[in-house]
Design an enzyme around this catalytic site. Structure first.
Site, PDB file in Angstrom:
ATOM      1  N   ASP A  87    -112.325 -83.920   8.927  1.00 21.33           N
ATOM      2  CA  ASP A  87    -113.498 -83.466   9.662  1.00 21.33           C
ATOM      3  C   ASP A  87    -114.778 -83.921   8.971  1.00 21.33           C
ATOM      4  O   ASP A  87    -114.757 -84.371   7.818  1.00 21.33           O
ATOM      5  CB  ASP A  87    -113.488 -81.940   9.767  1.00 21.33           C
ATOM      6  N   TYR A 129    -103.681 -82.298  -0.502  1.00 21.96           N
ATOM      7  CA  TYR A 129    -105.093 -81.937  -0.439  1.00 21.96           C
ATOM      8  C   TYR A 129    -105.487 -81.184  -1.701  1.00 21.96           C
ATOM      9  O   TYR A 129    -104.659 -80.486  -2.308  1.00 21.96           O
ATOM     10  CB  TYR A 129    -105.380 -81.048   0.768  1.00 21.96           C
TER      11      TYR A 129
END
Length: 252
Positions: A52, A110
């Site tokens: 994003d 992540y």
């Protein structure tokens, strides 16, 4: 057509996310523009995952095909010369004709970085989430991480737009470590939903603030659980797409 894969690092604050969008600067967009210039015609770039707006990447991976064979190092240098500030190709290599950056990935990693102190070094601020003040027990949050491991329905850990498809995911490893004022959350899994990591961090924050017990994480997987009773969605600045794993690795 010759196929290549590249590992990309970028500062997400300088882009409107990974995916190409009309009128907006995206990572996919600048890569396709640079490669299309070098190729003489349009090149489609496929990413291993979407990030994003504001989310960074240390090790995003993409794949693409171009008309003629290049030396891998020369192509990497040529492409980097065409890219704007904030994005860099770290390595690049030729791969088999059917290699797919997304579908061939076996796991993704992540990292989320938190700075928990009343003052922050200015050069850290763009790449961490700054939490001021005390009262946090991060050892409790670290204990809560064990309940996130394994296969679960993460429907209460994602943006509502993800709920049209399957929200079942498997997390192979979830580890939270504190070093001074820096807290690092590392996750490795089969795949991730939109906002999933940032919502996980929000729930772990409630545990660290002693507003929830570590075992409360198990309640989040129950279908009757109300997402509104959980933690907030943390900001994108502290999130990095850290690594994409393949077997066999294209870099070997």
């Amino acid at each position: 057509m010759v196929r290549y894969t590249a590992e990309i690092s970028y500062n997400g604050s300088m882009f409107h996310g990974w995916q190409r969008q009309s009128g907006l600067t995206s990572v996919q967009g600048v890569l396709e523009d640079g490669l299309s210039f070098l190729n003489g015609k349009h090149v489609d770039v496929i990413g291993a995952g979407r990030t994003d707006a504001g989310v960074h990447a240390r090790g995003q991976v993409c794949s693409f095909g171009i008309s003629r064979k290049w030396d891998s190092r020369e192509l990497m240098l040529a492409l980097n010369s065409k890219l704007p500030d904030g994005v860099t190709v770290m390595r690049l290599t030729q791969v088999r004709p059917d290699f797919h950056a997304r579908y061939d990935a076996v796991s993704r990693e992540y990292m989320y970085f938190i700075w928990n102190r009343n003052a922050i070094y200015p050069h850290l601020a763009p790449f961490t989430c700054w939490l001021k003040g005390g009262g946090y027990d991060w050892s409790l949050a670290a204990e809560a991480c064990k309940y996130l491991k394994g296969e679960h329905d993460f429907r209460n850990f994602c943006h509502r737009g993800n709920k049209n498809g399957s929200t079942v995911r498997t997390l192979h490893s979830v580890r939270l470590q504190k070093s001074g004022s820096l807290i690092r959350l590392h996750l490795r899994g089969s795949g991730f939903l939109t906002n999933m990591v940032r919502i996980i961090v929000g729930n772990l924050e409630l545990v660290a603030k002693k507003e929830r017990d570590p075992e409360w994480i198990n309640e989040l997987f129950k279908p009757e659980y109300d997402r509104r009773d959980g933690g907030r969605t943390f900001p994108p600045a502290g999130l990095f797409l850290w690594k994409i794993n393949y077997d066999p690795s294209p870099w070997d």
